[in-house]
Design an enzyme around this catalytic site. Structure first.
Site, short mmCIF file in Angstrom:
data_model
loop_
_atom_site.label_atom_id
_atom_site.label_comp_id
_atom_site.label_asym_id
_atom_site.label_seq_id
_atom_site.Cartn_x
_atom_site.Cartn_y
_atom_site.Cartn_z
N CYS A 49 6.33 3.21 8.78
CA CYS A 49 5.85 3.27 7.39
C CYS A 49 6.97 3.66 6.43
CB CYS A 49 4.69 4.25 7.28
SG CYS A 49 3.17 3.57 7.94
N CYS A 80 2.21 -42.20 -2.06
CA CYS A 80 2.79 -41.58 -3.25
C CYS A 80 1.82 -41.61 -4.42
CB CYS A 80 4.08 -42.31 -3.63
SG CYS A 80 4.84 -41.68 -5.14
N ASN A 128 0.83 -1.21 0.00
CA ASN A 128 0.00 0.00 0.00
C ASN A 128 0.85 1.25 0.00
OD1 ASN A 128 -0.35 1.78 2.66
ND2 ASN A 128 0.30 -0.29 3.25
N CYS A 150 9.54 -34.92 -6.55
CA CYS A 150 10.71 -35.12 -5.68
C CYS A 150 11.92 -35.47 -6.52
CB CYS A 150 10.41 -36.21 -4.64
SG CYS A 150 9.94 -37.81 -5.34
#
Lengths: 433, 463
Positions: free
Chosen positions: A138, A346, A76, A352
């Site tokens: 900020c 699995c 922001n 993997c």
């Protein structure tokens, strides 16, 4: 049953969930809605001196999405309150009067002179607010004017302003820290030295969310230009957790209460912050994404978890993980694990394998029928396969028992702790006792 | 595709219920059993296209598997994880290029492939959750996006001067022609029908290729250049000898134009016809409300043709439609998803029965069936019979090769080929349904056509 009532530096609230100083706490209307939804307290959006600041009239927020537009991070460029000081003060007074059991902390940001701070502190005190939070965090806009993170990045200024505030009010003073520094302990120590009752962190992280590749403008784009904003939301939580832990375990900050902030989205996030030393937590992005009702899940979840685990009150969980945060050099090198793949679980995606083969240690073999198996002789237990596996608990790290032989090194796993400080490869090692 | 497949048939079933006007109960074979707006709804896209956001969400579910099982399961070997990742990265046109590199007819395959028995069955998320990545719909999203650009995705190589004849403008022939043309060869495709496209144009259910997709896809494919389509039928206007003499290579890809006869008494009665003829007529009908269909329809067979004929009869407003198959449900060549789709549309199934007689005076009225069972020597009748009322009887018990050229070796009635698609005659290749082997799927025909083209290319260039 567990008691989640909070007493943070003498400020009481029915639960430890406060709304952080931010857009959701800018007006009585929002704050009353928040209290009706169940928030334990608020830090009112940062007040400044009149004439009040103005905001951009284009977009203030930019977002980083995950799948299905899930908000992972938000940035922001909104500044502090853009309403007259008197209006805010009157509303704060009214809301505190109407909701006496909720925490009402007021965030402040004024120029770096004692007169400015003294003046506004007196006015805030008059509202009946429970405390103040000094916005030294900020990173956007106000920092260009010598406030916000411009103060928070200079420990001497933090100490100086904190001291002024403590000298000029009876209210508890929380110092809100910016993460846009190299070592969070220095600003925290400065706050403590200045007499702060607590620190709160993290404020937002300096950021550009994205770039429009047609206009080549950073986002959020204001007429083709962008300015760095403050990043928050789930994406910053790991950064915040580390900074909270760094302060919590710093001997120089011992006893300094911490209000944890940074991507808290569920009760679990809150519990993690508190375990790492936060006495309470502040939330913003989750409320901005889903609305105020999320606090009900947070409060119920925290209470249920504590009851389940037998933690009687918040003190029983606060800081419980801090002793387990240590330096790398003290990690036990004799803790040897190997990846284990549960063939029943699995689903044979092979992620993997791809991860290990391409980017790690070539420690996963493909057997006929897409059966993936760990090669213990190669596995360094890096955990990457666990991390990329889409199935929970399919791949786990199993510890080799002391006395077993690590097939990778051929060495016997010692039973005792052994770390870098005594390792033979460490030129600065200390002799083993 | 599974998600929408549960929703859509219910709608069509509701929409196809006879209305109160009684038109649905008009005896015999009659047009206009349903009002035009109901027909339009019934024959709308079976699986509506994914929106851009839906595509991103669906694409995100892909795990980008190593050596992905979906790719192995795809007869054309499309790099599915890569194209889905390209969709996720908001480059659907490039995703389509990945698809078209392996399968130039990826657009129609996205619509007609039985993904539930191919890529989506192999998807690891099917294993994990019983809910695969919606590969078929994602493929359509990408290919639609590319085709909407109006551009052809590939450039043709420099002319080689070689000429190749392709017999049949169906999936196998078109895939081969495109590949050969892309490599710089000149291709003439001969087709017996008025329009190119083969079964894409004449054979599949209308709701799987709405909006004239089959024709648009052929036009788009021809954008590569170097392909001429001519009318011609082997054994009539064309001879293999003449084609071989006038070209450097010939590919036979004319499909299976013949149909198996029922072998039941009375099958010459008006009202009894091959399901393929009914489907072709429906596909070419300009106005579905003018297309006649029986009040009571019986379909004999167990494959996709039977399903497509039965479902479309129901969607046209037939009051009862029954598929009768000589074996049990599990033996049906049509997938369970297709069976369920038909059942949801209101089609009834009878198993373990075979037709013995079509009955009627001047027009079909009933079909008599005999129950069957699996005997020691194969299927056998039990002697017990039953009858189903039928104004129309569609037979869908298999197609056969028609007009096979003399001097070409056949294997079980189809053209014998080696692993490269070469027939027994030098210089002549065969691919698609007319070639032995394979499973008569569009996607398999595309793979065979493409591979035969590469074999032809290698033989011509010595590569």
């Amino acid at each position: 049953m567990a008691d989640i009532r909070s007493d943070f530096i003498g400020i009481r609230s029915p639960n430890p969930f406060w709304l952080a100083s931010a857009p959701p706490t800018d007006k009585a209307y929002n704050v009353e809605r928040a209290f009706r939804a169940g928030w334990g307290g608020v830090v009112w959006k940062t007040l400044g001196l009149d004439p009040h600041i103005v905001n951009v009239n284009g977009p203030r927020y930019g977002v980083v999405y995950g799948a299905d537009r899930r908000v992972l991070g938000m940035n922001n460029i909104e500044l502090i309150t853009d309403r007259p000081l008197a209006v805010n003060l009157a509303e704060i007074k009214q809301v505190k009067r109407d909701w006496p059991d909720r925490a009402m902390v007021v965030s402040l940001m004024v120029p770096c002179d004692e007169e400015s701070w003294r003046g506004i502190l007196a006015e805030v005190e008059d509202t009946g607010a429970d405390g103040v939070e000094l916005n030294f965090g900020c990173p956007h806009g106000m920092s260009e004017r010598g406030m916000g993170s411009a103060v928070g990045q200079v420990p001497d200024y933090i100490e100086m302003v904190t001291r002024w505030c403590k000298a000029n009010t009876r209210m508890p003073v929380i110092v809100k820290l910016t993460p846009n520094i190299t070592d969070i302990r220095y600003p925290a120590r400065a706050a403590k030295k200045g007499g702060a009752d607590a620190v709160s962190l993290i404020n937002t992280v300096s950021s550009i969310t994205s770039v429009d590749l047609d206009s080549f403008s950073p986002e959020p784009s204001i007429d083709g230009k962008g300015s760095h904003g403050g990043y928050c939301g789930p994406a910053v939580k790991p950064i915040a957790l580390n900074m909270v832990a760094e302060i919590a375990r710093d001997p120089d900050c011992a006893g300094l209460p911490i209000s944890g902030i940074g991507g808290i989205t569920t009760w679990r996030d809150a519990a993690e912050f508190m375990a790492l030393g936060a006495g309470n937590v502040q939330v913003c992005t989750a409320a901005m994404t889903y609305g105020f009702r999320v606090v009900q899940e947070m409060a119920a979840g925290l209470e249920a978890w504590m009851a389940e685990k037998g933690h009687a009150d918040l003190a029983a969980i606060t800081g419980r993980a801090v002793p387990n945060v240590t330096d790398w050099q003290h990690l036990n090198l004799n803790f040897v694990t190997k990846a284990r793949i549960d063939q029943e679980a699995c689903i044979k995606c092979g992620r993997c394998f791809a991860a290990c083969e391409d980017t790690s240690h070539q420690a996963i073999a493909i057997k006929p029928g897409r059966v993936f198996e760990v090669i213990d002789e190669e596995c360094v237990a890096c955990n990457l396969c666990v991390n990329v596996c889409p199935v929970e608990n399919c791949i786990t790290m199993e510890r080799l028992a002391p006395g077993a032989t690590d097939p990778r090194t051929g060495r016997t796993v010692p039973a005792e702790h052994g770390d870098w400080t005594t390792h033979p490869n460490n030129p600065g090692r200390v002799a083993a006792e | 595709m599974t998600a929408s497949q549960t929703a859509k048939p219910a709608e069509t079933a509701a929409a196809s219920h006879p209305d109160s006007s009684g038109a649905a109960r008009t005896p015999g074979i009659a047009p206009g059993r349903l009002p035009p707006e109901r027909l339009a709804g019934n024959f709308a896209d079976l699986h509506p296209p994914l929106s851009a956001h839906e595509a991103l969400v669906a694409a995100d579910r892909c795990y980008f598997c190593h050596d992905a099982p979906c790719v192995t399961a795809c007869p054309t070997g499309i790099d599915i994880p890569m194209f889905i990742r390209q969709i996720a990265a908001e480059r659907p046109v490039e995703a389509a290029r990945t698809i078209f590199e392996a399968n130039i007819l990826g657009g129609i395959c996205a619509r007609v492939c039985p993904t539930e028995t191919l890529c989506e069955e192999a998807c690891v998320r099917e294993t994990a959750e019983g809910k695969p990545v919606e590969i078929g719909r994602l493929q359509r999203f990408a290919t639609d996006a590319q085709m909407a650009t109006g551009a052809h995705p590939f450039a043709r190589a420099a002319e080689t001067g070689r000429r190749i004849a392709v017999v049949g403008a169906g999936p196998a022939g078109l895939a081969a022609a495109h590949r050969l043309a892309m490599l710089g060869h000149g291709v003439t495709v001969y087709d017996a029908r008025e329009k190119p496209g083969g079964l894409n144009e004449y054979g599949i259910a209308a709701y799987k290729a709405v909006g004239g997709f089959a024709g648009r896809e052929v036009d788009w494919l021809l954008g590569i250049g170097g392909i001429t389509i001519r009318h011609g039928r082997l054994g009539a206007e064309l001879t293999l000898d003449a084609l071989a003499a006038g070209h450097d290579a010939v590919l036979l890809a004319m499909g299976l134009a013949g149909v198996n006869a029922l072998g039941a008494a009375g099958e010459e009665l008006p009202g009894a016809r091959p399901a393929t003829a009914f489907i072709a007529e429906l596909r070419q009908a300009a106005d579905l409300s003018a297309l006649p269909v029986g009040r009571n329809v019986v379909v004999v067979g167990g494959g996709m043709t039977a399903i497509d004929a039965a479902v479309q009869s129901k969607l046209l407003g037939a009051e009862t439609v029954t598929i009768v198959y000589r074996r049990g449900r599990g033996s049906m060549p049509a997938s369970r998803v297709e069976q369920d789709h038909a059942a949801a549309a209101g089609v009834a199934f009878r198993f373990w029965a075979r037709p013995v007689a079509a009955l009627g005076e001047g027009a079909l009225r009933e079909v008599e069936f005999e129950y069957t069972r699996a005997g020691d020597a194969g299927l056998e009748g039990t002697g017990e019979t039953f009858r189903l009322p039928a104004d129309q009887l569609f037979t869908a018990i298999g197609q056969v090769l028609e007009g096979a050229p003399e001097g070409i070796a056949l294997e079980r009635g189809k053209i014998a080929v080696d692993a490269e698609g070469r027939s027994s005659r030098p210089g002549v290749w065969a691919a698609g349904d007319c070639a032995a082997g394979g499973d008569d799927l569009t996607v398999t025909a595309v793979a065979e056509g493409r591979d035969a083209a590469m074999s032809i290319h290698r033989s011509l260039t010595g590569d």
